[in-house]
Design a protein around this motif. Sequence first.
Motif, PDB file in Angstrom:
ATOM      1  N   VAL A  73     -20.537 -32.259  56.205  1.00  0.00           N
ATOM      2  CA  VAL A  73     -20.552 -31.074  55.340  1.00  0.00           C
ATOM      3  C   VAL A  73     -20.607 -31.494  53.873  1.00  0.00           C
ATOM      4  CG1 VAL A  73     -19.210 -29.073  54.555  1.00  0.00           C
ATOM      5  CG2 VAL A  73     -19.414 -29.562  56.993  1.00  0.00           C
ATOM      6  N   TYR A  74     -19.766 -32.410  53.478  1.00  0.00           N
ATOM      7  CA  TYR A  74     -19.724 -32.847  52.078  1.00  0.00           C
ATOM      8  C   TYR A  74     -21.041 -33.499  51.681  1.00  0.00           C
ATOM      9  CZ  TYR A  74     -17.892 -34.852  47.775  1.00  0.00           C
ATOM     10  OH  TYR A  74     -17.681 -35.185  46.465  1.00  0.00           O
ATOM     11  N   GLY A  75     -21.588 -34.336  52.554  1.00  0.00           N
ATOM     12  CA  GLY A  75     -22.865 -34.986  52.271  1.00  0.00           C
ATOM     13  C   GLY A  75     -24.003 -33.992  52.148  1.00  0.00           C
ATOM     14  N   SER A  76     -23.996 -32.954  52.985  1.00  0.00           N
ATOM     15  CA  SER A  76     -25.036 -31.920  52.897  1.00  0.00           C
ATOM     16  C   SER A  76     -24.905 -31.108  51.616  1.00  0.00           C
ATOM     17  CB  SER A  76     -24.968 -30.995  54.116  1.00  0.00           C
ATOM     18  OG  SER A  76     -25.273 -31.709  55.292  1.00  0.00           O
ATOM     19  N   VAL A  77     -23.689 -30.768  51.242  1.00  0.00           N
ATOM     20  CA  VAL A  77     -23.474 -30.030  49.985  1.00  0.00           C
ATOM     21  C   VAL A  77     -23.885 -30.899  48.795  1.00  0.00           C
ATOM     22  CG1 VAL A  77     -21.720 -29.044  48.439  1.00  0.00           C
ATOM     23  CG2 VAL A  77     -21.675 -28.514  50.877  1.00  0.00           C
ATOM     24  N   LEU A  78     -23.495 -32.153  48.814  1.00  0.00           N
ATOM     25  CA  LEU A  78     -23.841 -33.061  47.726  1.00  0.00           C
ATOM     26  C   LEU A  78     -25.358 -33.208  47.609  1.00  0.00           C
ATOM     27  CD1 LEU A  78     -22.850 -35.092  45.569  1.00  0.00           C
ATOM     28  CD2 LEU A  78     -22.923 -36.833  47.357  1.00  0.00           C
ATOM     29  N   ALA A  79     -26.035 -33.423  48.724  1.00  0.00           N
ATOM     30  CA  ALA A  79     -27.494 -33.568  48.709  1.00  0.00           C
ATOM     31  C   ALA A  79     -28.166 -32.291  48.231  1.00  0.00           C
ATOM     32  CB  ALA A  79     -27.991 -33.966  50.096  1.00  0.00           C
ATOM     33  N   CYS A  80     -27.634 -31.163  48.644  1.00  0.00           N
ATOM     34  CA  CYS A  80     -28.172 -29.865  48.223  1.00  0.00           C
ATOM     35  C   CYS A  80     -28.042 -29.722  46.703  1.00  0.00           C
ATOM     36  CB  CYS A  80     -27.405 -28.763  48.953  1.00  0.00           C
ATOM     37  SG  CYS A  80     -28.233 -27.194  49.060  1.00  0.00           S
TER      38      CYS A  80
END
Length: 167
Positions: free
Chosen positions: A19-26
């Motif tokens: 989740v954190y990686g997806s938010v960061l990438a977004c």
Amino acid sequence: MPHRIRRYVPSESLIFGGVYGSVLACALAAALDEQSGAPDPGYDALWVLLTALASAAAHGYARAIAQPPPEGGKGMAAIAVRSVLAEWALPTAAMPTVLMLLAAYAGWWPEATAATASLAFNTLALFCWGLWAARTIGHRSWPAACRVGGVDMAIGLFIATVNALIK
């Protein structure tokens, strides 16, 4: 009596990292296409990757130092290294964005298209992370799991909306 198949239950680190990686990438993808000068998707891909790696290292290290030291204080370095390595899911979740930017670097599409595709992909990924977490960890019903996924997806939609409004 038939044997029950045991359901895989992901670790907290896996769910958090995804989740954190997806938010960061977004968020990073949203910030990319507003630059001065010529677009450089190769540089941007490297920047997203290094930011994800640095975030994982910072989170793992913070987790390690937040724990009481082992008896005698020895072995703290090994604990810190294991804690940092356990954060592998965070940079892995950012890899689709890195790959989309590398595709732009290869000339397959413009960087702005890669950034938009990354926003869409990561928003969908957030829904999937929430759905998967709710179904496997919480054993919630499908409607409840979809609501959890929807809340996760709202984070990506918020980033995309703010990105559109700012630009």
